[in-house]
Enzyme design. Structure first.
Site, mmCIF file in Angstrom:
data_model
loop_
_atom_site.group_PDB
_atom_site.id
_atom_site.type_symbol
_atom_site.label_atom_id
_atom_site.label_comp_id
_atom_site.label_asym_id
_atom_site.label_seq_id
_atom_site.Cartn_x
_atom_site.Cartn_y
_atom_site.Cartn_z
ATOM 1 N N ASN A 22 1.063 -1.374 0.596
ATOM 2 C CA ASN A 22 0.285 0.175 -0.397
ATOM 3 C C ASN A 22 0.848 1.444 -0.372
ATOM 4 O OD1 ASN A 22 -1.334 2.376 0.976
ATOM 5 N ND2 ASN A 22 -3.523 0.972 1.181
ATOM 6 N N HIS A 58 -5.235 3.379 -1.211
ATOM 7 C CA HIS A 58 -6.651 3.958 -0.805
ATOM 8 C C HIS A 58 -6.732 5.243 -1.504
ATOM 9 C CE1 HIS A 58 -9.766 3.535 2.961
ATOM 10 N NE2 HIS A 58 -10.010 4.375 1.804
ATOM 11 N N GLU A 89 -8.807 0.437 -3.256
ATOM 12 C CA GLU A 89 -9.730 0.512 -1.791
ATOM 13 C C GLU A 89 -10.388 1.853 -1.238
ATOM 14 O OE1 GLU A 89 -7.189 0.207 0.899
ATOM 15 O OE2 GLU A 89 -6.896 -1.976 1.657
ATOM 16 N N HIS A 210 -4.255 -4.222 7.346
ATOM 17 C CA HIS A 210 -4.360 -2.728 8.858
ATOM 18 C C HIS A 210 -2.945 -3.093 9.856
ATOM 19 C CE1 HIS A 210 -6.215 1.409 10.425
ATOM 20 N NE2 HIS A 210 -5.375 0.498 11.129
ATOM 21 N N GLY A 233 1.140 -1.276 4.486
ATOM 22 C CA GLY A 233 1.480 0.113 3.982
ATOM 23 C C GLY A 233 2.136 0.875 5.348
HETATM 24 C C1 LIG Z 1 -8.249 -0.938 4.193
HETATM 25 C C2 LIG Z 1 -7.037 -0.324 5.068
HETATM 26 O O1 LIG Z 1 -6.992 -0.673 6.310
HETATM 27 C C3 LIG Z 1 -6.033 0.229 4.937
HETATM 28 O O2 LIG Z 1 -5.519 -0.231 3.536
HETATM 29 C C4 LIG Z 1 -6.278 1.469 4.449
HETATM 30 O O3 LIG Z 1 -6.020 2.148 3.702
HETATM 31 C C5 LIG Z 1 -5.538 2.790 5.948
HETATM 32 O O4 LIG Z 1 -5.345 4.222 4.624
HETATM 33 P P1 LIG Z 1 -5.020 4.595 5.787
HETATM 34 O O5 LIG Z 1 -3.559 4.098 5.445
HETATM 35 O O6 LIG Z 1 -5.340 6.081 4.933
HETATM 36 O O7 LIG Z 1 -4.575 4.804 7.655
HETATM 37 N N1 LIG Z 2 -5.846 -2.596 3.563
HETATM 38 C C1 LIG Z 2 -4.606 -2.630 4.468
HETATM 39 C C2 LIG Z 2 -3.427 -1.739 3.391
HETATM 40 O O1 LIG Z 2 -4.167 -1.934 2.082
HETATM 41 C C3 LIG Z 2 -2.381 -1.342 4.588
HETATM 42 O O2 LIG Z 2 -2.815 -0.905 5.508
HETATM 43 P P1 LIG Z 2 -1.930 -0.580 6.686
HETATM 44 O O3 LIG Z 2 -0.247 -1.421 6.885
HETATM 45 O O4 LIG Z 2 -1.160 0.736 6.121
HETATM 46 O O5 LIG Z 2 -2.231 -0.402 8.292
#
Ligand SMILES: CC(=O)[C@@H](O)[C@H](O)COP(=O)(O)O
Ligand SMILES: NCC(=O)COP(=O)(O)O
Length: 263
Positions: A22, A58, A89, A210, A233
């Site tokens: 991410n 996202h 997302e 997450h 991410g």
């Molecule tokens: C859905 C999820 O848990 C994450 O993919 C989301 O993208 C986190 O968003 P932020 O990076 O804006 O915190």
């Molecule tokens: N769907 C979870 C994602 O894409 C990344 O979540 P995070 O590692 O940034 O908490």
């Protein structure tokens, strides 16, 4: 992008969990100056060259990080990477469907966030949300892509996820990450394993994401059955600030490998 030829990633072929990176937080840092660095597309190139299986973004309505041009530029870049999956997302009741229709990623992940929400912190409420989601899932299918629903780890919800037409569930893993390293860790991981078993029994694929990181990832993949994809991410990009993108990807793939095959 033609999702009709959506790849079964090399990870799927190898029987291991796919790593989707991410890139939200690269964009967040980029947006703090008008210089265009760090580049989101350059980050994608490096993590893919290092072996990542997919890219996740996202694009939130307030464009705090991923902006519309990022979504399209990554789609153009990924045409050069036919085995790599693109996962977008968002909330399909807000801005997500515009991107889905324009870009046609391999996977759409529906997340029930409000427009100004600090971060994702809950899954959908099924069956209450089913009538709203079903036509949007149907539209994504008509456009040729897979649909994943972001859900809390509740085994009884998995039959509803399948009944509304979704292909996969993304297990919201914050409660696992918070419990990791505490006396509750095993009980919480067992809850995720039970939810994954219920999802698999319902005919769903299992994604997760997450707050996953290098410390908590191996045990999760080892003990939660059939995890097809983890999207990571925040912690991964934080690690990359210390280790560099390539070494970080190798480290996260090593965490997945250490869990053993998922097949
Ligand atoms: C859905 C999820 O848990 C994450 O993919 C989301 O993208 C986190 O968003 P932020 O990076 O804006 O915190
Ligand atoms: N769907 C979870 C994602 O894409 C990344 O979540 P995070 O590692 O940034 O908490």
């Amino acid at each position: 992008m033609n999702p009709l030829v959506a790849p079964e990633s090399s990870a799927h072929a190898l029987g291991r969990t796919a790593l989707s990176v991410n890139l939200n937080k690269v964009a967040l840092l980029r947006n703090t100056r008008h210089l265009g660095i760090p580049s989101v597309t350059r980050a994608a190139e490096i993590v893919l060259e290092a072996g990542a299986d997919g890219i996740t973004v996202h694009p939130r309505p307030d464009e705090r990080h991923i902006r519309a041009h990022d979504v399209h530029e990554l789609a153009a870049l990924l045409k050069r990477w036919p085995q790599v999956e693109y996962n977008i997302e968002g909330n399909p009741l807000h801005n997500l469907m515009d991107f889905i229709r324009a870009v046609r990623p391999h996977q759409a992940t529906f997340v029930p966030d409000s427009e100004g929400q600090f971060t994702s912190d809950h899954g959908w409420n099924l069956p209450a949300d089913a009538d709203t989601l079903r036509p949007l899932i149907d539209e994504c299918h008509a456009l040729g892509m897979r649909v994943s629903l972001f859900m809390d780890p509740i085994p009884e919800q998995m039959a509803h996820v399948r009944a509304v037409g979704a292909d996969r569930v993304e297990l919201y893993t914050e409660t696992y990450a918070s419990a990791f390293g505490t006396p509750r860790e095993q009980a919480v991981r067992d809850q995720f394993a039970a939810t994954a078993r219920a999802a698999l029994a319902a005919g769903l694929g299992v994604n997760a994401g997450h707050d996953l990181n290098r410390d908590n990832l191996t045990a999760f993949v080892r003990e939660v059955p059939g995890v097809a994809e983890v999207s990571i991410g925040h912690a991964l990009i934080a690690d990359a600030l210390e280790l560099g993108y390539s070494a970080t990807i190798r480290a996260y793939l090593g965490c997945i490998h250490a869990a053993g095959a998922t097949a």
